[in-house]
Scaffold this active site. Sequence first.
Site, PDB file in Angstrom:
ATOM      1  N   CYS A 112       0.533  -3.491   7.535  1.00 15.13           N
ATOM      2  CA  CYS A 112       0.365  -2.985   6.155  1.00 15.13           C
ATOM      3  C   CYS A 112       0.458  -4.074   5.099  1.00 15.13           C
ATOM      4  CB  CYS A 112       1.387  -1.905   5.859  1.00 15.13           C
ATOM      5  SG  CYS A 112       1.293  -0.526   6.971  1.00 15.13           S
ATOM      6  N   HIS A 237       2.665  -1.044  -1.828  1.00 14.02           N
ATOM      7  CA  HIS A 237       2.017  -0.455  -0.651  1.00 14.02           C
ATOM      8  C   HIS A 237       2.395   1.020  -0.595  1.00 14.02           C
ATOM      9  CE1 HIS A 237       0.851   0.622   3.283  1.00 14.02           C
ATOM     10  NE2 HIS A 237       2.038   0.498   3.837  1.00 14.02           N
ATOM     11  N   ASN A 267      -0.690   6.900   4.050  1.00 11.03           N
ATOM     12  CA  ASN A 267      -0.513   5.462   4.235  1.00 11.03           C
ATOM     13  C   ASN A 267      -1.748   4.903   4.940  1.00 11.03           C
ATOM     14  OD1 ASN A 267       0.157   2.890   5.083  1.00 11.03           O
ATOM     15  ND2 ASN A 267       2.159   3.445   5.924  1.00 11.03           N
TER      16      ASN A 267
END
Length: 310
Positions: A112, A237, A267
């Site tokens: 990520c 994020h 996500n």
Amino acid sequence: MNAGIIGIGKYVPEKVVTNEDLEKILDTSDEWIRTRTGIEARRIAADNENTSDMAYKAALAAIESAGITAEQIGLILVATVTPDQAFPTVACQIQEALGAKNAAAMDISAACAGFMYGLITAKQFVESGSYDYVLVVGVEKLSKIIDWQDRNTAVLFGDGASAAIVSKVSEGRGILSFELGADGTGGKYLCLDERKAIAMNGREVFKFAVRQMGESAMNVVEKAGYNKEDVDYLIPHQANIRIMEAARERLGLPEEKMSKTIHKYGNTSAASIGISLVDDLEDGKIKDGDLIVLVGFGGGLTWGAVTLRW
Ligand code: ACO
């Protein structure tokens, strides 16, 4: 001379999967998912829609928004943990699709935090004078590595892509400071298991993320010579609203000064920060000259942050 983002694009698959849809296949509830994560829906790619297809579409949009041609790109960096295959890389696949025949191309694997690793790598090549234009893509088809029977992970993730063109910008603008980091000792908390599905110790990842997001955000603001009061906008994020809120509180920013797209997309790993940037620009949440902090963390463990004058 600084490197900065001169064009940006995104692509998300058409198919929307809501929490209510997941209630039908898992022992979960919309209420649990919303309150624990902030997620209401996510986009899921079609079976025949590959990571490289999404990357290509986001890249094309970024190239158009930068007003350059594909031939001008000197380097393509694609951050992903879900490439179509190990090689050829997604970067090489989109180099062909875009006709970016003068570009070197490679994938970056930092989970990520991939978009941050890509952006910061691009900055080095631009500021050293090696390349005039670097294409950075963050893209994931996480749906193909999700165990759809595991409620601990299946509710969290989505598919999508974002892309940025990094090039020289005028003095005082662009990426003013950065931080990158990794802690391999925490690799076990978030990984692909023997079934090649995402396995996660949510509690440990949560603790790490809350600490690291706040710390990295503060560090890059200080490295750029600013105080947290100078920050106009934060794009964390989009992993979990509670993790994002912790970073926002660390910077002392009001709610409306933090990007929030997690409710729509879940996500999307390496794609999330770029997707947020596109949506927030479209919605007028980011203004010319704003001081922005981008901060991400991910499996590895990895993290990265920048301060950016838009
Ligand atoms: N629906 C209903 N119940 C659930 C679900 C679900 N989808 N998932 C877990 N539960 C249950 C658990 O089984 C547990 O039940 P138990 O008490 O009977 O054992 C209960 O809910 C509470 O679980 P907790 O782990 O305490 O829940 P928590 O508040 O910690 O939230 C979460 C879990 C959302 C996963 C959180 O820990 C988190 O967000 N961690 C970070 C995850 C993350 O960001 N991952 C991505 C990293 S980015 C990357 O690189 C991919």
